[in-house]
Design a protein around this motif. Structure first.
Motif, PDB file in Angstrom:
ATOM      1  N   MET A   1      70.036 -74.157  28.856  1.00  8.96           N
ATOM      2  CA  MET A   1      69.988 -72.827  29.473  1.00  8.96           C
ATOM      3  C   MET A   1      69.260 -71.829  28.576  1.00  8.96           C
ATOM      4  N   LYS A   2      69.646 -71.864  27.274  1.00 16.76           N
ATOM      5  CA  LYS A   2      69.029 -70.941  26.335  1.00 16.76           C
ATOM      6  C   LYS A   2      67.537 -71.219  26.187  1.00 16.76           C
ATOM      7  N   TYR A   3      67.188 -72.514  26.049  1.00 19.02           N
ATOM      8  CA  TYR A   3      65.783 -72.878  25.902  1.00 19.02           C
ATOM      9  C   TYR A   3      64.999 -72.466  27.145  1.00 19.02           C
ATOM     10  N   PHE A   4      65.576 -72.780  28.297  1.00 18.80           N
ATOM     11  CA  PHE A   4      64.885 -72.526  29.565  1.00 18.80           C
ATOM     12  C   PHE A   4      64.607 -71.029  29.746  1.00 18.80           C
ATOM     13  N   THR A   5      65.645 -70.190  29.531  1.00 18.94           N
ATOM     14  CA  THR A   5      65.466 -68.752  29.727  1.00 18.94           C
ATOM     15  C   THR A   5      64.434 -68.183  28.759  1.00 18.94           C
ATOM     16  N   THR A   6      64.531 -68.602  27.491  1.00 18.81           N
ATOM     17  CA  THR A   6      63.572 -68.104  26.500  1.00 18.81           C
ATOM     18  C   THR A   6      62.153 -68.479  26.899  1.00 18.81           C
ATOM     19  N   VAL A  43      66.377 -67.736  15.057  1.00 21.23           N
ATOM     20  CA  VAL A  43      66.994 -66.472  15.453  1.00 21.23           C
ATOM     21  C   VAL A  43      68.297 -66.769  16.183  1.00 21.23           C
ATOM     22  N   ASP A  44      69.312 -66.000  15.853  1.00 19.51           N
ATOM     23  CA  ASP A  44      70.643 -66.278  16.378  1.00 19.51           C
ATOM     24  C   ASP A  44      70.910 -65.400  17.589  1.00 19.51           C
ATOM     25  N   TYR A  45      70.930 -65.985  18.769  1.00 18.94           N
ATOM     26  CA  TYR A  45      71.312 -65.225  19.958  1.00 18.94           C
ATOM     27  C   TYR A  45      71.866 -66.181  21.001  1.00 18.94           C
ATOM     28  N   LYS A  46      72.570 -65.627  21.957  1.00 26.33           N
ATOM     29  CA  LYS A  46      73.247 -66.477  22.947  1.00 26.33           C
ATOM     30  C   LYS A  46      72.845 -66.063  24.353  1.00 26.33           C
ATOM     31  N   ILE A  47      72.625 -67.054  25.198  1.00 27.98           N
ATOM     32  CA  ILE A  47      72.395 -66.783  26.613  1.00 27.98           C
ATOM     33  C   ILE A  47      73.332 -67.694  27.396  1.00 27.98           C
ATOM     34  N   ASP A  48      74.186 -67.114  28.227  1.00 27.44           N
ATOM     35  CA  ASP A  48      75.148 -67.962  28.944  1.00 27.44           C
ATOM     36  C   ASP A  48      74.804 -68.045  30.430  1.00 27.44           C
ATOM     37  N   ILE A  49      75.679 -68.699  31.157  1.00 28.96           N
ATOM     38  CA  ILE A  49      75.409 -68.960  32.586  1.00 28.96           C
ATOM     39  C   ILE A  49      75.279 -67.646  33.357  1.00 28.96           C
ATOM     40  N   LEU A  50      76.064 -66.642  32.956  1.00 27.65           N
ATOM     41  CA  LEU A  50      76.094 -65.397  33.720  1.00 27.65           C
ATOM     42  C   LEU A  50      74.859 -64.522  33.496  1.00 27.65           C
ATOM     43  N   PHE A  51      73.949 -64.991  32.650  1.00 25.74           N
ATOM     44  CA  PHE A  51      72.810 -64.154  32.281  1.00 25.74           C
ATOM     45  C   PHE A  51      72.021 -63.609  33.473  1.00 25.74           C
ATOM     46  N   PRO A  52      71.677 -64.449  34.473  1.00 20.66           N
ATOM     47  CA  PRO A  52      70.919 -63.895  35.612  1.00 20.66           C
ATOM     48  C   PRO A  52      71.656 -62.768  36.331  1.00 20.66           C
ATOM     49  N   ILE A  53      72.981 -62.941  36.519  1.00 22.94           N
ATOM     50  CA  ILE A  53      73.756 -61.893  37.198  1.00 22.94           C
ATOM     51  C   ILE A  53      73.710 -60.603  36.398  1.00 22.94           C
ATOM     52  N   ARG A  54      73.899 -60.743  35.072  1.00 18.05           N
ATOM     53  CA  ARG A  54      73.895 -59.537  34.244  1.00 18.05           C
ATOM     54  C   ARG A  54      72.526 -58.888  34.236  1.00 18.05           C
ATOM     55  N   PHE A  55      71.496 -59.738  34.285  1.00 14.59           N
ATOM     56  CA  PHE A  55      70.143 -59.181  34.314  1.00 14.59           C
ATOM     57  C   PHE A  55      69.910 -58.393  35.601  1.00 14.59           C
ATOM     58  N   LEU A  56      70.388 -58.932  36.732  1.00 11.75           N
ATOM     59  CA  LEU A  56      70.234 -58.219  38.004  1.00 11.75           C
ATOM     60  C   LEU A  56      71.005 -56.910  37.981  1.00 11.75           C
ATOM     61  N   LYS A  57      72.225 -56.954  37.429  1.00 13.26           N
ATOM     62  CA  LYS A  57      73.016 -55.720  37.291  1.00 13.26           C
ATOM     63  C   LYS A  57      72.243 -54.691  36.484  1.00 13.26           C
ATOM     64  N   PHE A  58      71.663 -55.166  35.380  1.00 10.91           N
ATOM     65  CA  PHE A  58      70.879 -54.291  34.511  1.00 10.91           C
ATOM     66  C   PHE A  58      69.748 -53.647  35.297  1.00 10.91           C
ATOM     67  N   LEU A  59      69.052 -54.478  36.096  1.00 12.33           N
ATOM     68  CA  LEU A  59      67.884 -54.007  36.833  1.00 12.33           C
ATOM     69  C   LEU A  59      68.259 -53.001  37.909  1.00 12.33           C
ATOM     70  N   PHE A  60      69.349 -53.252  38.636  1.00 16.57           N
ATOM     71  CA  PHE A  60      69.594 -52.444  39.831  1.00 16.57           C
ATOM     72  C   PHE A  60      70.653 -51.363  39.626  1.00 16.57           C
TER      73      PHE A  60
END
Lengths: 160, 111
Positions: A1-6, A43-60
């Motif tokens: 998930m992390k690799y894919f999103t990055t 670089v130390d960072y985390k991306i979890d399953i909920l990332f797309p939902i949070r991104f949409l929340k951020f956007l809208f």
């Protein structure tokens, strides 16, 4: 998930800047793979399953409020600059935040800088030091609420 | 399309003008930074949106530039403000200064 999103993010930025042609897609993919490997390793960072939902929340939810506040801030600056005697009551105020992550705190500090009459100076653990043109409210709690209230509520739901 | 782009460009220019005027008219450093940051951020947004309307092929690049400006502009002004505070040139008109209570700041990573 992390690799894919990055990978997707890097490729998208590259393509937006370079244009959508076949050779650009190939070169961009190769570069993105290399950068993804380097970034996820060092670089130390985390991306979890909920990332797309949070991104949409951020956007809208966050972005419209942000733009509204930015326009308000500019009208505020215009009002102050154009008035004959500039209304001032400046001070540096401590604002406590419940947001934990670094990215969340960065976004909150940036939002504070771009909202009417405030400028974040320093971030330290869970405290943001804010310079306000017009200090309102009697005690410290009211200061915090006046300055960070709306954004903290919104960002608290997006970042943890 | 052209007219919309001109309107956005003019609004952008107007905000730049206000920002410059703010830097000139505000009495102390922190307030100058405030006026400068806010006006230039919206000025850049507005100008770039005007550019995007004038030339729709560039819309993707414009979005990327807007995102980078929106992140880097406030960070830059915060860094400048922190450097000013640490250099002890704090303006004397503050009604309240809670940063002072923190004590001596001995990290020199600002510049």
């Amino acid at each position: 998930m992390k690799y894919f999103t990055t990978f997707i993010t890097l490729l998208l930025v590259y393509l937006l800047l370079a244009g959508f042609q076949v050779n650009e897609v190939i070169l961009g993919s190769v570069l993105s793979v290399i950068l993804t490997v380097i970034l996820t390793k060092y670089v130390d960072y985390k991306i979890d399953i909920l990332f797309p939902i949070r991104f949409l929340k951020f956007l809208f939810i966050y972005i419209p409020v942000f733009i509204y506040k930015l326009v308000l801030a500019n009208l505020d600056v215009a009002r102050r600059v154009l008035s004959f005697k500039i209304p001032l009551n400046p001070g540096i105020v401590k604002v406590k935040t419940d947001i934990k992550g670094d990215l969340g705190k960065l976004t909150l500090a940036n939002s504070i800088t771009l909202t009417p009459g405030t400028l974040s100076i320093d971030v330290e653990d869970d405290v943001i030091y804010v310079h306000a043109i017009d200090v309102k409210g009697k005690n410290k709690k009211e200061h915090s609420k006046n300055i960070a209230g709306t954004f903290e509520k919104i960002l608290g739901g997006i970042f943890k | 399309m052209e007219i919309v782009s001109y309107i956005f460009l003019i609004i952008g220019g107007l905000f730049f003008l206000l920002g410059g005027l703010g830097v000139l008219r505000m009495p102390d450093t922190f307030n100058r930074i405030q006026a400068g940051t806010k006006a230039t951020t919206l000025g850049v947004f507005s100008t770039l949106i005007g550019v995007a309307f004038a030339n729709p092929d560039w819309i993707a690049k414009v979005i990327v530039i807007i995102v980078f400006v929106a992140i880097s502009n406030p960070i830059g002004s915060s860094a400048i403000a922190k450097a000013i505070y640490n250099s002890k040139n704090v303006p004397g008109n503050l009604v309240i200064d809670e940063l002072k209570e923190r004590g001596e700041d001995n990290d020199n990573d600002v510049v």
